[in-house]
Design a protein around this motif. Structure first.
Motif, PDB file in Angstrom:
ATOM      1  N   GLU A  12     -63.831  14.173  19.258  1.00  0.00           N
ATOM      2  CA  GLU A  12     -63.424  12.847  18.804  1.00  0.00           C
ATOM      3  C   GLU A  12     -61.929  12.662  19.042  1.00  0.00           C
ATOM      4  OE1 GLU A  12     -66.201  11.755  15.058  1.00  0.00           O
ATOM      5  OE2 GLU A  12     -64.793  13.410  14.706  1.00  0.00           O
ATOM      6  N   TYR A  13     -61.504  11.422  19.104  1.00  0.00           N
ATOM      7  CA  TYR A  13     -60.070  11.162  19.291  1.00  0.00           C
ATOM      8  C   TYR A  13     -59.751   9.742  18.865  1.00  0.00           C
ATOM      9  CZ  TYR A  13     -61.482   8.757  23.630  1.00  0.00           C
ATOM     10  OH  TYR A  13     -62.067   7.912  24.543  1.00  0.00           O
ATOM     11  N   THR A  14     -58.469   9.499  18.618  1.00  0.00           N
ATOM     12  CA  THR A  14     -57.990   8.144  18.408  1.00  0.00           C
ATOM     13  C   THR A  14     -57.121   7.767  19.599  1.00  0.00           C
ATOM     14  OG1 THR A  14     -56.036   8.884  17.174  1.00  0.00           O
ATOM     15  CG2 THR A  14     -58.014   8.394  15.897  1.00  0.00           C
ATOM     16  N   ASP A  15     -57.078   6.480  19.910  1.00  0.00           N
ATOM     17  CA  ASP A  15     -56.349   5.990  21.079  1.00  0.00           C
ATOM     18  C   ASP A  15     -55.882   4.574  20.786  1.00  0.00           C
ATOM     19  OD1 ASP A  15     -55.392   5.233  23.556  1.00  0.00           O
ATOM     20  OD2 ASP A  15     -57.185   5.835  24.672  1.00  0.00           O
ATOM     21  N   THR A  16     -54.566   4.382  20.714  1.00  0.00           N
ATOM     22  CA  THR A  16     -54.037   3.042  20.441  1.00  0.00           C
ATOM     23  C   THR A  16     -54.161   2.129  21.652  1.00  0.00           C
ATOM     24  OG1 THR A  16     -51.780   3.619  21.116  1.00  0.00           O
ATOM     25  CG2 THR A  16     -52.390   3.993  18.794  1.00  0.00           C
ATOM     26  N   THR A  22     -47.701   7.385  27.724  1.00  0.00           N
ATOM     27  CA  THR A  22     -48.692   8.030  26.866  1.00  0.00           C
ATOM     28  C   THR A  22     -48.082   9.193  26.110  1.00  0.00           C
ATOM     29  OG1 THR A  22     -50.473   7.427  28.386  1.00  0.00           O
ATOM     30  CG2 THR A  22     -50.921   9.195  26.814  1.00  0.00           C
ATOM     31  N   VAL A  23     -48.279   9.193  24.799  1.00  0.00           N
ATOM     32  CA  VAL A  23     -47.871  10.281  23.916  1.00  0.00           C
ATOM     33  C   VAL A  23     -49.139  10.886  23.322  1.00  0.00           C
ATOM     34  CG1 VAL A  23     -46.571  10.932  21.852  1.00  0.00           C
ATOM     35  CG2 VAL A  23     -45.682   9.144  23.371  1.00  0.00           C
ATOM     36  N   VAL A  24     -49.334  12.179  23.510  1.00  0.00           N
ATOM     37  CA  VAL A  24     -50.502  12.871  22.976  1.00  0.00           C
ATOM     38  C   VAL A  24     -50.036  13.783  21.851  1.00  0.00           C
ATOM     39  CG1 VAL A  24     -52.399  14.464  23.479  1.00  0.00           C
ATOM     40  CG2 VAL A  24     -51.695  12.780  25.196  1.00  0.00           C
ATOM     41  N   LEU A  25     -50.607  13.593  20.671  1.00  0.00           N
ATOM     42  CA  LEU A  25     -50.211  14.327  19.476  1.00  0.00           C
ATOM     43  C   LEU A  25     -51.269  15.377  19.141  1.00  0.00           C
ATOM     44  CD1 LEU A  25     -49.152  11.225  17.320  1.00  0.00           C
ATOM     45  CD2 LEU A  25     -47.686  12.645  18.782  1.00  0.00           C
ATOM     46  N   LEU A  26     -50.829  16.606  18.893  1.00  0.00           N
ATOM     47  CA  LEU A  26     -51.749  17.723  18.646  1.00  0.00           C
ATOM     48  C   LEU A  26     -51.531  18.302  17.256  1.00  0.00           C
ATOM     49  CD1 LEU A  26     -51.366  19.604  22.061  1.00  0.00           C
ATOM     50  CD2 LEU A  26     -53.002  17.801  21.459  1.00  0.00           C
ATOM     51  N   ARG A  38     -48.860   8.443  10.217  1.00  0.00           N
ATOM     52  CA  ARG A  38     -47.610   7.682  10.077  1.00  0.00           C
ATOM     53  C   ARG A  38     -46.758   7.745  11.343  1.00  0.00           C
ATOM     54  NH1 ARG A  38     -45.306  10.031   4.674  1.00  0.00           N
ATOM     55  NH2 ARG A  38     -43.581   8.551   5.035  1.00  0.00           N
ATOM     56  N   VAL A  39     -46.900   8.816  12.110  1.00  0.00           N
ATOM     57  CA  VAL A  39     -46.207   8.890  13.405  1.00  0.00           C
ATOM     58  C   VAL A  39     -46.857   7.931  14.391  1.00  0.00           C
ATOM     59  CG1 VAL A  39     -45.633  10.392  15.354  1.00  0.00           C
ATOM     60  CG2 VAL A  39     -45.427  11.247  13.011  1.00  0.00           C
ATOM     61  N   VAL A  40     -48.188   7.864  14.393  1.00  0.00           N
ATOM     62  CA  VAL A  40     -48.890   6.903  15.250  1.00  0.00           C
ATOM     63  C   VAL A  40     -48.425   5.489  14.927  1.00  0.00           C
ATOM     64  CG1 VAL A  40     -51.138   5.900  15.819  1.00  0.00           C
ATOM     65  CG2 VAL A  40     -50.916   8.380  15.557  1.00  0.00           C
ATOM     66  N   ASP A  41     -48.343   5.156  13.639  1.00  0.00           N
ATOM     67  CA  ASP A  41     -47.884   3.824  13.248  1.00  0.00           C
ATOM     68  C   ASP A  41     -46.460   3.553  13.720  1.00  0.00           C
ATOM     69  OD1 ASP A  41     -50.290   3.315  12.018  1.00  0.00           O
ATOM     70  OD2 ASP A  41     -49.585   3.795   9.999  1.00  0.00           O
ATOM     71  N   GLY A  42     -45.632   4.600  13.740  1.00  0.00           N
ATOM     72  CA  GLY A  42     -44.242   4.434  14.144  1.00  0.00           C
ATOM     73  C   GLY A  42     -44.034   4.332  15.648  1.00  0.00           C
ATOM     74  N   ASP A  46     -44.763   0.681  21.150  1.00  0.00           N
ATOM     75  CA  ASP A  46     -44.147   0.869  22.466  1.00  0.00           C
ATOM     76  C   ASP A  46     -44.825   1.909  23.338  1.00  0.00           C
ATOM     77  OD1 ASP A  46     -41.765  -0.927  22.212  1.00  0.00           O
ATOM     78  OD2 ASP A  46     -41.360   0.397  20.516  1.00  0.00           O
ATOM     79  N   PHE A  47     -45.800   2.627  22.792  1.00  0.00           N
ATOM     80  CA  PHE A  47     -46.439   3.699  23.543  1.00  0.00           C
ATOM     81  C   PHE A  47     -47.948   3.652  23.358  1.00  0.00           C
ATOM     82  CE2 PHE A  47     -42.270   5.174  22.112  1.00  0.00           C
ATOM     83  CZ  PHE A  47     -41.671   5.524  23.321  1.00  0.00           C
ATOM     84  N   ARG A  48     -48.643   4.231  24.308  1.00  0.00           N
ATOM     85  CA  ARG A  48     -50.053   4.540  24.106  1.00  0.00           C
ATOM     86  C   ARG A  48     -50.113   5.900  23.414  1.00  0.00           C
ATOM     87  NH1 ARG A  48     -54.783   5.658  28.732  1.00  0.00           N
ATOM     88  NH2 ARG A  48     -56.480   6.031  27.210  1.00  0.00           N
TER      89      ARG A  48
END
Length: 286
Positions: A12-16, A22-26, A38-42, A46-48
């Motif tokens: 599963e994953y989330t994708d704005t 593109t920024v991929v967070l692990l 909260r990082v995704v919201d921030g 400006d980024f995917r």
């Protein structure tokens, strides 16, 4: 949540789905995508931003019984995930676990920037008392199941040798229930988790550290200033190993930097990305 079928199982994953870089967070061991909310919201304006739920204990979809769930095996799942979604020139951001390091020099062709925030590395694997306890109990029949029962008790979760030692601020118990729910209710998730722990090799990140010298992209090591689990000296050494490495500390944060100070981390990520343009902006003709 969207999901994708990979060779090891369903992830599963989330994708704005933003239009920017593109920024991929692990996430780390026994955390899921919510540690990054909260990082995704921030960053999403400006980024995917993409956050996969890797099979490290808080995943809801069990992997195939024959899946390689060693640290390198999980890194291979990540590499396949990047390929299947055709994510290119990504900024790969890691917290707690060391998964991102294991792509370097092996399957890092889709990674332009590397960001390591308070994570296991070099000799610090398994990291801290928490990591060593998990690894030891994974080899005792029933050990992991018994340890997991402590996460049903909020007081025990807040102890320094549990999750309480990983965050500067108290972690909302509803997050703990979310993270540990799969482990407490699904024996197949416990099977995956135990397989990961039992595959631990002490030299995993020492070998990865030698490969970091060959990473030519921009790199940021952003350590929690109050971290007690991941030594600051480890972070400084990582930055020194990376040819274009930079070391900064995020104030008011321990290991779980995305929870403790998401605003400070977002500010450093934005600065770092702005100061290290991606390949497409450097070469418009490309």
């Amino acid at each position: 949540m969207p999901e994708i079928e990979l060779s090891a199982g369903t992830v599963e994953y989330t994708d704005t789905r933003g239009s920017g870089e593109t920024v991929v967070l692990l996430h780390g061991l026994a955390f899921d995508e919510s540690v990054w909310d909260r990082v995704v919201d921030g960053l999403r304006s400006d980024f995917r931003v993409v956050v996969p739920v890797l099979p490290m204990g808080s995943h809801r979809r069990p992997m195939r019984p024959d899946a390689d769930l060693s640290a390198q095996g999980v890194a291979d799942i990540l590499a396949e995930f990047l390929e299947r979604l055709d994510l290119r020139d990504v900024t790969l951001v890691q917290n707690d676990a060391g998964t991102a390091q294991l792509l370097v020099g092996v399957r890092d062709e889709r990674v332009h920037r590397l960001v390591l925030t308070s994570c296991e590395a070099l000799e610090n694997y398994p990291p801290g008392v928490q990591g060593r306890t998990l690894q030891a109990l994974s080899r005792v029949p029933g050990g992991i199941f018994l340890l997991l029962q402590s996460f049903r008790v909020p007081f025990l979760v807040r102890l320094p040798n549990s999750l309480g030692g990983m965050a500067e601020r108290p972690i909302p118990y509803e997050l703990v229930r979310r993270w540990y729910g799969p482990l407490l209710t699904d024996r197949r998730i416990r099977r995956d988790f135990t397989a990961f722990l039992r595959s631990t090799r002490k030299d995993t990140y020492l070998r990865a550290g030698r490969r970091l010298r060959g990473f030519r992209g921009p790199a940021l090591v952003a350590w929690g200033a109050e971290d007690r689990m991941m030594p600051h000296e480890t972070g400084r050494r990582l930055a020194a190993l990376l040819p274009r490495g930079e070391y900064v500390e995020i104030p008011g944060a321990r290991t779980l930097v995305p929870l403790d100070n998401p605003e400070g981390l977002c500010a450093e990520l934005r600065r770092f990305i702005k100061e290290s343009p991606g390949p497409r902006r450097q070469d418009p003709a490309g």
